[in-house]
Design an enzyme around this catalytic site. Sequence first.
Site, short mmCIF file in Angstrom:
data_model
loop_
_atom_site.label_atom_id
_atom_site.label_comp_id
_atom_site.label_asym_id
_atom_site.label_seq_id
_atom_site.Cartn_x
_atom_site.Cartn_y
_atom_site.Cartn_z
N GLY A 131 33.61 38.43 54.22
CA GLY A 131 33.20 38.38 55.61
C GLY A 131 33.79 39.55 56.37
N GLY A 145 33.47 35.61 51.78
CA GLY A 145 32.20 35.18 52.36
C GLY A 145 31.01 35.42 51.45
N GLU A 167 42.36 35.62 50.05
CA GLU A 167 42.78 35.29 51.42
C GLU A 167 44.28 35.17 51.63
OE1 GLU A 167 38.60 35.04 51.59
OE2 GLU A 167 40.00 34.29 50.09
N ASP A 226 37.84 29.85 52.34
CA ASP A 226 36.96 29.09 53.22
C ASP A 226 35.51 29.16 52.74
OD1 ASP A 226 36.61 31.79 53.87
OD2 ASP A 226 36.45 31.42 56.02
#
Length: 340
Positions: A61, A110, A133, A141
């Site tokens: 992301g 992402g 992350e 996530d």
Amino acid sequence: MRAYAQASTGILELNRPRAINAINGEMVDIITPALEDWRDDPEIHRVLIFSNSERGFCAGGDIREVRDHAIEGDHEFGDQYLQKEYTMNKIMANFPKPYVALIDGVVMGGGLGASAHGSHRVITEKAFAAMPEMAIGFVPDVGISYMMTHMVGEEGRKIPALATFAGLTGYRLSAADMLYTGLATHFVPSKDLAEFQEMLIAESIDEALEKYAGELDEEPRIREFLPEIEACFSKGTWAEIDAALNECENEEFVDLVRDLMSNANPSSVVASAEMYAVNTKVSTVEEAIHNEYEIGYLLRREPNFAEGIRAVLVDKDRNPSFVPATYDEVDAAKYHAVLN
């Protein structure tokens, strides 16, 4: 980013090559309505998502923009961006038609959210995946903590400890690892990918797989460590995982884990371990994404988030200064309290 229909296929074309297709808000605003339209369109029989970049599928992301706003005290920007992205991930996870991701090269963060929830995750020998992350002060996530804790690979059973291991260490899964764990469903040689894609669009996914899918001649490294992964990463807290690692007799495995986590944010590790333990037991991707969002909500408001992204993506010195600096100083209870 382009979304268009060809024959009976809805096509999502990732085309931000300079950013290796890092997903931003504009891309989400294109993908989500297209999926909503195609979901109910009887003329669309399948969805295909692919990259037109030779560098990879998707590097994650566009989290740098979230950091830029956070530094100025604007956390609402990140809240809204992630809520939109997570809505997109939920649609993908519940899509009623074949959803096919072609992964040739890197897929991280992402990008896994945009591919791993699909019914078909088709990779080439060039594919590799990671959730890095911990190094940027965030949390795995986009629903990946649900998908990976519930996936079934070549062992024929769910192995949640594999998901926890990959999430906490940022371990880079090779193409063979992706097939072994179940993160990938099919292998197509990169030399055949263009023809495979053409046949998928013109005919069907089943016919294209029958003609082009094959076996990858490579052994998964992660399988070598499966006993140690299950023994150590099946625990419910980081403190228990850490204690199990200290007792582990496989020095090669322990050295690998410690090396991978050398630049990890202790708060992210402690919080994510709590989250994985809970998301192993939830029954829907929606519940898991809720927990990811709540943990991320806390972490994005901590200085470590901006510091981690600085070290990895801005200055790229890979030398973050996290506070607290040790695992013992992190209060696990405050993160556990927001989990359902």
